[in-house]
Design a protein around this motif. Structure first.
Motif, PDB file in Angstrom:
ATOM      1  N   VAL A   1     -17.042  24.836  48.790  1.00 38.92           N
ATOM      2  CA  VAL A   1     -15.874  25.699  48.651  1.00 38.92           C
ATOM      3  C   VAL A   1     -15.615  26.398  49.981  1.00 38.92           C
ATOM      4  O   VAL A   1     -16.462  26.392  50.876  1.00 38.92           O
ATOM      5  CB  VAL A   1     -16.080  26.759  47.541  1.00 38.92           C
ATOM      6  CG1 VAL A   1     -16.297  26.093  46.201  1.00 38.92           C
ATOM      7  CG2 VAL A   1     -17.245  27.690  47.887  1.00 38.92           C
TER       8      VAL A   1
ATOM      9  N   THR B   1     -11.293  24.110  47.425  1.00 36.36           N
ATOM     10  CA  THR B   1     -12.404  23.239  47.045  1.00 36.36           C
ATOM     11  C   THR B   1     -11.908  21.803  46.984  1.00 36.36           C
ATOM     12  O   THR B   1     -10.695  21.536  47.070  1.00 36.36           O
ATOM     13  CB  THR B   1     -13.024  23.639  45.696  1.00 36.36           C
ATOM     14  OG1 THR B   1     -14.296  22.964  45.551  1.00 36.36           O
ATOM     15  CG2 THR B   1     -12.119  23.265  44.529  1.00 36.36           C
TER      16      THR B   1
ATOM     17  N   SER C   1     -18.799  24.983  40.690  1.00 36.05           N
ATOM     18  CA  SER C   1     -18.943  24.803  42.132  1.00 36.05           C
ATOM     19  C   SER C   1     -19.982  25.796  42.658  1.00 36.05           C
ATOM     20  O   SER C   1     -20.368  26.741  41.950  1.00 36.05           O
ATOM     21  CB  SER C   1     -17.609  25.085  42.820  1.00 36.05           C
ATOM     22  OG  SER C   1     -17.311  26.480  42.767  1.00 36.05           O
TER      23      SER C   1
END
Length: 701
Positions: free
Chosen positions: A45, A59, A131
């Motif tokens: 990210v 991302t 993430s």
């Protein structure tokens, strides 16, 4: 279509968080288990463009089981890394393969100078795949009088090089407002083949790339959109670069290698003038990948999912912008590449061509300064020089054919070049080589040929973009500037230049001009070096006129105007040259950050000097390579600090009354060593150099 933000809902969430730290902003409590899995987020990210109330989040999401499928994700932003104090939850955001599965989201309505945490969630098989958690920070509010700290970084070649500099920054855990990255985030070329296991970019569609022959073998240069995406995808797999993005917001501008080395507009420079290299589609491909993969917001997009199809590309691109950080700092980000004209000396310039004739010298008031016989020229079309013209034309054709041109093209170019005023400094050696008598310079007009600027060969960057004779180049540059009304040197373009000057006003204590290329003048002064031979080499030289040295009149004008508008509270931060400088240029402090990993200028100078015919045993090589730092100091007394062989980064802290800079450096020879599992050894290899900047002055701290 992705769902846009509802501002009322966002503000309601922020208010609720302020009232109760236990409040979550989602419609329902999380019921599915959450598991972080980087395999779904292979480039991790990132965040960028920190303003007082907004930031851009980024991302790339790929389902390993269905790598071509579009996916829907949730975006969460919170005040804590457990996401119990959420300020935003945006669901049902579609990430498509059309843009290589990348997602950019602009979050607005945030609190100034506040740290936020963010993540992306993808539902898969009854669980939420998360993430890595990123953290970011917004800028101080308009009236805040607070110090601002940031890192200056640039030039991170990936091939066979490791990101020791990013690893060291993470070790230090600096408390930063942002990282400003000055360009050459990726390098467009990669070797065509490499042994297995070597750290190197590989193109998934090599047929879409350009094939270039170099002294080190064949390399591929990105050309297709797929090629450029491969560069960013690969670079962003580096764990230390990923973690730097996870930890700090970035403010990014491009330089040349995001498209093509030493580029101007949509023009490449691989063939040094042997071929036309206007490559508009390639430029647009490069820009698309840049905008897809970096959390930039040059057009200040509205809140919500950033529409990547709406981002203007060449020739309508605009990446120059300004960001404010309280009353302390205004960061003015410039674009040196997109609108700039060609380099003043063409790579395919015929050395004999007279670039500044007698009339031009008279206009500049320099007739007496160039009265010596070496500056004589003749009109080669005059009847008495018919034989000389034939010999010169033959020499041109021979050189062009040797360089790879077809004879018909070589002859056509010879007809265009070997005509009109021709400098005897080049003509006579050609005549002597053919056994003819030289032309007597007595009584002939005086002027400057390209040969007097250091251009001694066709189709060469030497004397064009690198290693030009300073004193004659300055005269030629002054004439081009005068005769074009400044157009030949306006590297920013009219609109951007006006923006920079207008933005330089305002109440902020300091203006920091972000320039991808360095304003520090890099001069080799060999005039008083008796051991330098031949004597004709004893000149002052600019090492690199691709940077601000190449436009000396515009550089002087722009810095003078900026000084006036900023009351001397002006600093330039720059990169590109793969060296560290702290210098004062025409009254303006300039901080040039070293490369993250790219070959140092010490290495590059060695290549250029050797290419010019001066081996390591020569005095020229000693002065401009072995003793390079001392020679540069001698050539530019404004240099306070120079290191031409180290990699690293610069930490800058802007305060109301001064600017502090710390250079963190590691020897460039360490770029091929992976310190990923040896953090203590890495720390021991770094050194630090500190400086203080006050209006017009840099001093050691």
């Amino acid at each position: 279509m992705p769902r846009a933000f509802d501002r009322r809902t966002l503000l309601k969430c922020i208010a609720a968080v302020a009232a109760s730290t236990a409040f979550g902003c989602s419609d329902d409590d999380d019921e599915l288990p959450i598991l972080e899995d980087r395999a779904f987020y292979p480039q991790s990210v990132a965040s960028g463009e920190p303003r007082a109330e907004s930031v851009v989040l980024w991302t790339r999401v790929v389902d390993p089981g269905s790598p071509d499928a579009d996916v829907d994700v949730t975006v969460q932003v919170a005040l804590d890394d457990r996401f119990s104090q959420r300020v935003l939850e945006l669901t049902g955001v579609t990430v498509t393969s059309a843009h290589d599965h990348v997602l950019k989201v602009k979050v607005t309505g945030l609190a100034p100078r506040t740290r936020y945490f963010y993540r992306f969630l993808y539902e898969k098989n009854g669980r939420l795949v998360a993430s890595p958690i990123g953290r970011t920070r917004t800028a101080p509010e308009a009236g805040a009088d607070v110090p601002v700290r940031f890192v200056v970084a640039n030039c991170q070649n990936y091939n066979r090089r490791f990101y020791n500099s990013w690893q060291r920054l993470l070790q230090l855990d600096e408390d930063l407002d942002f990282v400003v990255f000055l360009g050459d985030y990726v390098y467009e070329t990669t070797p065509e083949a490499a042994p297995p296991g070597v750290r190197q970019v590989s193109f998934s569609e090599p047929a879409g790339a350009l094939r270039l022959s170099t002294s080190g073998g064949t390399v591929l240069a990105a050309a297709s959109l797929s090629n450029y995406r491969d560069l960013y995808r690969t670079y962003r797999t580096d764990p230390f670069l990923q973690r730097a993005h996870e930890r700090y917001p970035f403010i990014v501008v491009w330089d040349d290698h995001e498209f093509s080395d030493d580029s101007w507009g949509a023009h490449a420079n691989y063939t040094d003038g042997r071929q036309e290299e206007l490559q508009v589609e390639r430029r647009r491909n490069a820009e698309q990948a840049f905008f897809e993969y970096l959390p930039v917001d040059p057009d200040e997009a509205p809140e919500g999912v950033v529409d990547l199809d709406a981002t203007p590309r060449y020739p309508d691109t605009r990446v120059w912008r300004a960001l404010d950080f309280g009353t302390t700092l205004r960061l003015i980000v410039t674009d040196y590449r997109t609108q700039r004209p060609d380099h003043l000396v063409p790579e395919d310039a015929w050395p004999a061509t007279v670039a500044v004739d007698a009339a031009a010298l008279a206009t500049l008031g320099l007739t007496a300064a160039f009265a010596a016989d070496t500056f004589a020229y003749v009109d080669i079309d005059a009847p008495e020089y018919a034989e000389a013209k034939t010999l010169l034309r033959g020499a041109y054709v021979g050189l062009a054919v040797t360089a790879g041109l077809a004879r018909t093209e070589a002859e056509a170019r010879a007809d265009a070049a070997v005509r009109g005023p021709q400098a005897l400094a080049y003509v006579n050696p050609v005549l002597v080589q053919t056994g003819r008598a030289p032309i007597d310079p007595v009584g002939k007009p005086r002027g400057l040929g390209f040969v007097h600027l250091g251009k001694t060969a066709l189709f060469s960057r030497l004397g064009s973009r690198y290693v030009t004779v300073k004193d004659t180049y300055d005269v030629y540059a002054a004439w081009r500037d005068l005769s074009t009304g400044g157009g030949a040197q306006n590297v920013l373009g009219p609109q951007q230049r006006d923006f920079v000057l207008e933005t330089a006003g305002g109440a902020q204590a300091w203006k920091v001009l972000v320039s991808s290329v360095s304003p520090t003048s890099m001069v080799w002064d060999l005039r008083n070096k008796p051991d330098v031979t031949p004597e004709s080499v004893r000149n002052r030289y600019y090492f690199d006129v691709d940077q601000w040295d190449g436009v000396p009149q515009e550089k002087a004008r722009l810095l003078a105007e900026l000084r006036g508008r900023t009351s001397d509270r002006l600093v330039v931060v720059s990169g590109d040259i793969h060296a560290s400088f702290a210098s004062v240029e025409q009254g303006v402090p300039a901080l040039t950050a070293p490369a993250i990993s790219s070959a140092s200028v010490g290495e590059e100078a060695a290549e250029q000097v050797a290419a010019a015919g001066f081996p390591p045993s020569s005095a020229v090589y000693r002065y401009v390579v072995t003793e390079q730092a001392a020679t540069l100091r001698e050539g530019n007394p404004g240099i306070v600090f120079v290191d031409t062989n180290a990699h690293g980064f610069t930490v800058v802290e802007v305060r109301a009354d001064e600017v502090r800079a710390a250079y963190h450096l590691i020897p460039g020879t360490e770029a091929g060593t992976d310190y990923g599992q040896r953090p203590d050894d890495l720390a021991a290899r770094f050194t630090r150099h500190d400086f203080t900047v006050r209006p017009g002055v840099i001093s050691s701290a």
